[in-house]
Design a protein around this motif. Structure first.
Motif, mmCIF file in Angstrom:
data_model
loop_
_atom_site.group_PDB
_atom_site.id
_atom_site.type_symbol
_atom_site.label_atom_id
_atom_site.label_comp_id
_atom_site.label_asym_id
_atom_site.label_seq_id
_atom_site.Cartn_x
_atom_site.Cartn_y
_atom_site.Cartn_z
ATOM 1 N N CYS A 84 -50.297 -0.700 -2.390
ATOM 2 C CA CYS A 84 -51.126 -1.726 -3.044
ATOM 3 C C CYS A 84 -52.061 -2.373 -2.024
ATOM 4 C CB CYS A 84 -50.251 -2.805 -3.683
ATOM 5 S SG CYS A 84 -51.264 -4.117 -4.411
ATOM 6 N N VAL A 97 -49.753 3.705 -9.287
ATOM 7 C CA VAL A 97 -49.430 4.746 -10.268
ATOM 8 C C VAL A 97 -49.603 6.125 -9.638
ATOM 9 C CG1 VAL A 97 -49.938 5.645 -12.561
ATOM 10 C CG2 VAL A 97 -50.197 3.208 -12.107
ATOM 11 N N ASP A 106 -55.636 -6.054 -9.745
ATOM 12 C CA ASP A 106 -56.971 -5.546 -10.095
ATOM 13 C C ASP A 106 -56.876 -4.283 -10.959
ATOM 14 O OD1 ASP A 106 -58.430 -7.498 -8.849
ATOM 15 O OD2 ASP A 106 -58.985 -6.295 -7.102
ATOM 16 N N PHE A 107 -55.684 -3.811 -11.231
ATOM 17 C CA PHE A 107 -55.448 -2.644 -12.100
ATOM 18 C C PHE A 107 -56.119 -1.383 -11.545
ATOM 19 C CE2 PHE A 107 -55.668 -6.629 -14.439
ATOM 20 C CZ PHE A 107 -54.342 -6.741 -14.829
ATOM 21 N N CYS A 108 -56.007 -1.189 -10.216
ATOM 22 C CA CYS A 108 -56.737 -0.084 -9.574
ATOM 23 C C CYS A 108 -56.000 1.241 -9.676
ATOM 24 C CB CYS A 108 -57.046 -0.414 -8.120
ATOM 25 S SG CYS A 108 -55.651 -0.310 -6.981
ATOM 26 N N GLY A 109 -54.674 1.211 -9.773
ATOM 27 C CA GLY A 109 -53.953 2.462 -9.998
ATOM 28 C C GLY A 109 -53.430 3.169 -8.770
ATOM 29 N N CYS A 110 -53.608 2.594 -7.565
ATOM 30 C CA CYS A 110 -53.003 3.184 -6.352
ATOM 31 C C CYS A 110 -51.512 3.415 -6.568
ATOM 32 C CB CYS A 110 -53.108 2.220 -5.165
ATOM 33 S SG CYS A 110 -54.617 2.300 -4.258
#
Lengths: 75, 388
Positions: free
Chosen positions: A61, A29, A23-27
């Motif tokens: 994630c 990162v 979902d490209f949420c960025g947790c």
């Protein structure tokens, strides 16, 4: 035929992101201590030579998109 | 678009838009870059905000108010429900419209906005940040600036490139999943919170109404829990049990950094705002209002620094933020540490005690006091941040 494994900073890369499920949420990162994840609007990948296989991205994630593969990730 | 601006803001969420607006209002040149195609989309948020949090920044508009809130419903594991009433507490937003309108206020103040612009590195001059590199429609570009304000969210990397320590401990990262569902017949003026091992250990599960029985539903759990059982499964279990047939209109993962603010949120040529600075309220996980406040303070100071030609002035931002909210967040964080790993029995007992307080006298402060009555050192913290 010889299997070719991706190489992390600390040997075989064991972190495997499944971009089709992301979902490209960025947790991941946000918790990555090595700045080893590239995240665009709908694109994500590990920067192999920075990754230390610490697995913090796997743990954070929310939707099980990042796998820890102890056998190593193939090209 | 020019090759050089006074200020570049990276990210067009609420914090970025407010930074851009309050800087641009002072007549300096501002460019705001957003990596996504659309400002305001996708929404990764519970969308609840206090009335005061909104009104400091924008006139309330039905375009982005999904529901008005006047009650909290706090639900213990055994099903005990503690209602806390407010006069007019706040709103559930339609963030995709809200963010859009916030960006408009920045544009009206004079800021330029470019979407689909992915910042992937910084420019430096004499050890000071002096602009950004970004990818726009497949081409690599450079834009110079005197100040870069990083509003690039939970996934922020800009601050790190500038040499600031930005990594969030995975235990402080709340892994979240969120849906918008239809046919959720709950009170349309109540925020519902659910606690306990079954629904959201070390975090909470929420149902926030969005009008006409639509609801924003989701949960956040600490990374220490998520590593054993992914947030996704908690959501699936809750929905299967309570609303198995509810149509799901949106579904997305998210992350909320629930910690105190970063040690340093400014440096030579760089300022961090919003989730990128870890300005989320660590107890509630709310970050819209606090991000906008961070953006306003940073944008104002950045504008002053340019106008007065005093580059070092931006370093006063840390103190200004700490005085306004940073210290308060330290207090919230202590309260969070005091309650986040309570057992189900403890939550049940707190609910039973809170239910003995007559509803007209029941406040959030009193509920927290009940929760931490055996931890006197934290009672002072509660008094500091809640009207008890």
């Amino acid at each position: 035929m010889e299997l070719k494994y991706r190489q992390a900073k600390t040997g075989k890369l064991m972190i495997d992101i499944l971009p089709d499920k992301c979902d490209f949420c960025g947790c991941c990162v946000g918790v990555c201590p090595e700045d080893a994840i590239e995240l665009k609007e709908a694109e994500i990948y590990i920067i192999d030579e920075r990754c230390t296989n610490c697995a913090k991205c796997v743990w954070s994630c929310p939707i099980e998109v990042i796998k820890f593969n102890k056998n190593g990730v193939l090209f | 678009m020019k090759n050089e601006y006074d200020i570049i803001v990276v990210g067009a969420g609420p914090a970025g838009s407010m930074a851009a607006r309050f800087a641009a209002e002072q007549g300096v040149s501002v460019l705001m870059l957003e990596k996504d195609r659309d400002v305001g989309y996708p929404v990764r948020c519970g969308e609840a905000i206090s009335k005061a949090g909104v009104e400091e920044f924008i006139k309330v508009d039905s375009k982005w108010v999904a529901a008005e809130i006047n009650k909290f419903s706090l639900n213990a594991p055994d099903g005990s429900e503690v209602i806390v009433e407010f006069g007019d507490a706040g709103y559930v937003l339609e963030r995709r419209n809200f963010d859009y309108e916030l960006a408009r206020t920045a544009a009206e103040a004079g800021a330029e906005i470019l979407t689909r612009a992915y910042v992937n590195d910084l420019l430096f001059e004499n050890g000071k940040v002096s602009g950004v590199k970004h990818e726009y429609k497949g081409e690599q570009k450079e834009v110079k600036s005197k100040i870069v304000i990083a509003a690039d969210g939970v996934e922020s990397r800009v601050g790190r490139w500038a040499g600031l320590k930005t990594v969030t401990d995975f235990r402080d990262m709340e892994s979240a999943v969120q849906i918008t569902a239809a046919n959720i017949p709950v009170d349309q003026n109540t925020l519902y919170f659910y606690f306990g091992q079954q629904v959201a250990p070390n975090g909470y599960f929420w149902i926030f109404p969005k009008g006409r029985n639509k609801a924003n539903i989701g949960l956040g759990i600490s990374g220490s829990v998520n590593k054993k059982k992914y947030a996704q499964y908690f959501l699936d279990e809750f929905m299967n049990k309570r609303f198995p047939d509810a149509p799901v209109l949106t579904k997305i993962a998210g992350g909320v950094p629930c910690s105190i603010t970063l040690d340093k949120i400014s440096g030579p040529g760089i300022m961090l705002v919003g989730d990128a600075a870890r300005q989320v309220n660590p107890l509630s996980g709310g970050g819209i209002a606090s991000g906008m406040i961070g953006g306003k303070i940073a944008g104002t100071i950045a504008g002053e620094a340019i106008k007065q030609n005093k580059p070092d002035h931006i370093l006063t931002y840390d103190k200004a933020w700490n005085d306004r909210l940073g210290k308060r967040h330290e207090t919230f964080n202590r309260i969070k540490e005091g309650i986040y790993n309570f057992s189900d029995d403890k939550f049940n007992n707190i609910a039973h005690s809170a239910l003995k307080i007559p509803i007209e006298k029941r406040t959030l402060g009193k509920v927290f006091t009940t929760a931490l009555i055996n931890n006197p050192s934290l009672l002072i913290d509660i008094a500091k941040v809640f009207v008890v």
